[in-house]
Scaffold this motif. Structure first.
Motif, short mmCIF file in Angstrom:
data_model
loop_
_atom_site.label_atom_id
_atom_site.label_comp_id
_atom_site.label_asym_id
_atom_site.label_seq_id
_atom_site.Cartn_x
_atom_site.Cartn_y
_atom_site.Cartn_z
N THR A 1 -13.40 4.71 -12.33
CA THR A 1 -12.58 5.18 -11.21
C THR A 1 -12.86 6.64 -10.90
O THR A 1 -12.90 7.05 -9.73
N GLY B 1 -5.60 3.06 -13.05
CA GLY B 1 -5.25 1.79 -12.41
C GLY B 1 -4.45 2.00 -11.14
O GLY B 1 -4.67 1.33 -10.12
N TYR C 1 -5.80 1.06 -7.41
CA TYR C 1 -5.04 0.13 -6.58
C TYR C 1 -4.87 0.69 -5.17
O TYR C 1 -4.99 -0.04 -4.18
N ARG C 2 -4.63 2.00 -5.07
CA ARG C 2 -4.43 2.61 -3.76
C ARG C 2 -5.72 2.55 -2.92
O ARG C 2 -5.68 2.21 -1.74
N HIS D 1 -8.18 0.50 -3.33
CA HIS D 1 -8.53 -0.91 -3.09
C HIS D 1 -7.83 -1.43 -1.83
O HIS D 1 -8.41 -2.19 -1.06
N ARG D 2 -6.59 -1.02 -1.63
CA ARG D 2 -5.85 -1.45 -0.43
C ARG D 2 -6.54 -0.97 0.83
O ARG D 2 -6.63 -1.69 1.83
#
Length: 468
Positions: free
Chosen positions: A379, A436, A440-441, A443-444
C-alpha cells in the motif's frame, strides 16, 4: 520511446508482476548476503580485535544508509513521476525529471560530504561510537562519504530503470556491484592488509562500476527515457514533486536508525548483551523475509504508475490484488520456516545455550506479524506510484516510527524483555489496520473509475481527500 514501456499497459498482470519483481528480489538478496560476507572478512582480518572493527562497521552502517536514503528520495520520487509520464505520453516531462535526478545526485552528494567529513567524529559519537570503535568507523566512513555520489546516483538510477519496466537491468547492475564487492573485500582487506579501509574502498569501487553501467545505459539512449544535457538544469517544480513523493521513503529508510536507538536501550535495560546479540541475528533473519516483500512491491510500482497515467484503473486493481496475495503467502511461509527451524537458524551464528534459548523465544514472537507486513509495504508503494505523497509518507513511517517506537517504550515497562519482542507484532498489526483502511478508500475510487472510465467530480474530490 514510449513503445519500450507500452508492455506495462498490455501484458498479463501476473506474468508482468513476476517478471518485474523477480530481478529486484534477487538483487536485494545479493546485497543482504554481501552484508554478512563483509562482516565475515572484517572478522578474519582483525582476529582478536575483530569485535571493535565489526563495531566500527556497525556504527558506520546507519550513516551509510542515510547517505543512500538521499538516492532513494530521488529514485522513488523520480520513478513515480516518470512512470506516470510515460503512461500519459508526456515524454518531455519524463526527460526533464531524469535530467533533474542526475544533477540533484551530484548536488546532494557534495552537500552531504562537506559537513560529514568536517564533523565526522562528533557525528559518530551521536550514533554511539565509543573510543574503541571510533577509529574503525572513521577509517571506513571517510571513503564512503567521499564516494557518496556513487551511492546516491546508483540507488536513484536503479529505481528509474525499474520505473521503465527494465527490472532485469537493475538486477544485473546490483549483481555486478555486489559480486565485485565480495571479490574485492578479501583482496584489499587480507591481500593488501588494508582492513576496514579496504572494505570501504571495495564498496566505493563496486558502486562506481554499477553507477557507470547505469550512466552509459542512458547516455547511449537505450532507455525508455532519453537523456538530454539541457534537462540537467534544476527545475524547482520537479524538485518539489520529487521531494514530496520521495520524502516518505527517506524517512522509512532513516527510521531504522532511529528505531535502533530505542530498541537497543530497552534491550540493555531488560536483557543485556545476550538480548542485544539475539536482536541482531533476528534482524538478519527478518531481512531475508522482508526484502522479497519489498521486491514484489517495487515490481508493482511501474505497473501502477504507467497504468495510472494511461487511466487503465482495472489493471491497477488487479496488480495490487496479485501483489497482496503473493506477499501475504510469502509472509506466512517465512513465519512457518522461522517457527519450526528457529534453533537451526540461530546455531549458525553461535552455540551458546542462553543465546539459543532466548533466540528461539524472541524470533517466534517477533515474526508473528510477518503475514501482515505485505499489506503495509504494498500500500505504501502503491501511493508512491500514484503520486499521493501524504498517504505514502504516513504509511511508510507507520510501522517503525508511528507504532513501533511507542510500543518499545511502553510494553517493556509492563512485560520487561518479553515486551520488547511483543512490540514488533503489535506494530505490524497496527500498521496493517491503517494500511487496510487507506487501501479501502483508494479501492472505492478505482472501482468507480473502472465503471465510468473517467474522472467524475465526486471521484476527483475523493482522490484529493487521500492526500490529507
Amino acid at each position: 520511446m514510449e513503445e519500450k514501456s507500452e508492455f506495462l499497459g498490455t501484458e498479463n498482470i501476473r506474468k508482468l508482476l513476476f517478471k518485474l519483481s523477480t530481478p529486484v528480489i534477487i538483487g536485494m538478496l545479493v546485497q543482504a548476503i554481501y552484508n554478512v560476507v563483509d562482516t565475515f572478512f572484517v572478522g578474519l582480518a582483525y582476529g582478536e580485535n575483530s569485535v571493535q572493527a565489526i563495531g566500527g562497521l556497525s556504527i558506520a552502517f546507519p550513516v551509510q544508509m542515510i547517505i543512500m536514503a538521499f538516492g532513494i528520495v530521488l529514485g522513488t520520487g523520480g520513478s513515480s513521476i516518470i512512470s506516470r509520464a510515460l503512461g500519459a505520453r508526456e515524454n518531455e516531462k519524463a526527460e526533464r525529471v531524469l535530467g533533474n535526478v542526475f544533477s540533484l545526485s551530484l548536488i546532494l552528494s557534495v552537500l552531504i560530504a562537506v559537513p560529514c567529513l568536517l564533523y565526522l567524529d562528533p557525528i559518530l559519537k551521536v550514533f554511539g561510537a565509543t573510543a574503541g570503535v571510533l577509529p574503525y568507523a572513521r577509517d571506513y566512513l571517510k571513503y564512503i562519504i567521499s564516494g557518496g555520489i556513487f551511492f546516491v546516483f546508483g540507488v536513484a538510477a536503479q529505481n528509474i530503470v525499474r520505473s521503465e519496466g527494465n527490472a532485469r537491468l537493475a538486477m544485473n547492475v546490483m549483481l555486478i556491484g555486489g559480486g565485485l564487492n565480495i571479490l574485492l573485500d578479501p583482496l584489499f582487506m587480507l591481500g593488501y592488509g588494508m582492513g576496514v579501509e579496504g572494505a570501504a574502498i571495495a564498496t566505493v569501487l563496486s558502486q562506481a562500476v554499477a553507477s557507470v553501467c547505469l550512466l552509459f545505459y542512458y547516455l547511449k539512449g537505450k532507455g525508455s527515457v532519453h537523456f538530454r544535457p539541457e534537462t540537467l538544469k534544476p527545475d524547482m517544480k520537479i524538485i518539489k514533486e520529487i521531494g514530496a513523493i520521495g520524502t516518505g521513503s527517506f524517512v522509512m529508510e532513516s527510521a531504522s536508525s532511529v528505531m535502533m536507538i530505542f530498541v537497543y536501550n530497552s534491550l540493555a535495560n531488560y536483557g543485556g548483551d545476550v538480548a542485544i546479540a539475539v536482536f541482531g541475528i533476528v534482524m538478519k533473519i527478518n531481512s531475508f523475509i522482508f526484502l522479497p516483500l519489498l521486491g514484489i512491491a517495487f515490481g508493482l510500482q511501474p505497473i501502477v504508475g504507467f497504468n495510472y497515467g494511461a487511466k487503465r484503473y482495472e489493471r491497477i486493481a488487479e496488480a495490487v490484488k496479485s501483489a497482496l496475495l503473493v506477499t501475504t503467502a510469502f509472509g506466512v511461509f517465512g513465519l512457518l520456516i522461522v517457527y519450526f527451524f528457529a534453533e537451526k537458524l540461530f546455531i549458525i551464528f553461535s552455540a551458546d545455550p542462553e543465546y539459543l534459548e532466548l533466540g528461539k523465544i524472541a524470533v517466534r514472537v517477533m515474526v508473528l506479524g510477518t503475514p501482515l507486513i505485505g499489506l503495509n509495504v504494498v500500500t505504501s508503494i502503491l501511493f508512491q506510484a500514484l503520486g499521493k505523497a501524504r498517504p505514502a509518507f504516513l504509511l511508510s513511517i507507520s510501522r517503525q516510527l508511528l507504532f513501533l517506537i511507542p510500543a518499545v517504550v511502553i510494553l517493556p515497562r509492563l512485560y520487561e524483555l518479553d515486551g520488547v519482542w511483543a512490540a514488533f507484532p503489535v506494530s505490524d498489526m497496527l500498521a496493517f489496520l491503517l494500511s487496510g483502511f487507506m487501501l479501502y478508500r483508494i479501492h472505492r475510487i478505482f472501482k468507480e473509475r473502472k465503471v465510468t472510465s473517467k474522472i467524475t467530480p465526486e471521484s476527483e474530490t475523493a482522490d484529493k481527500a487521500l492526500n490529507v
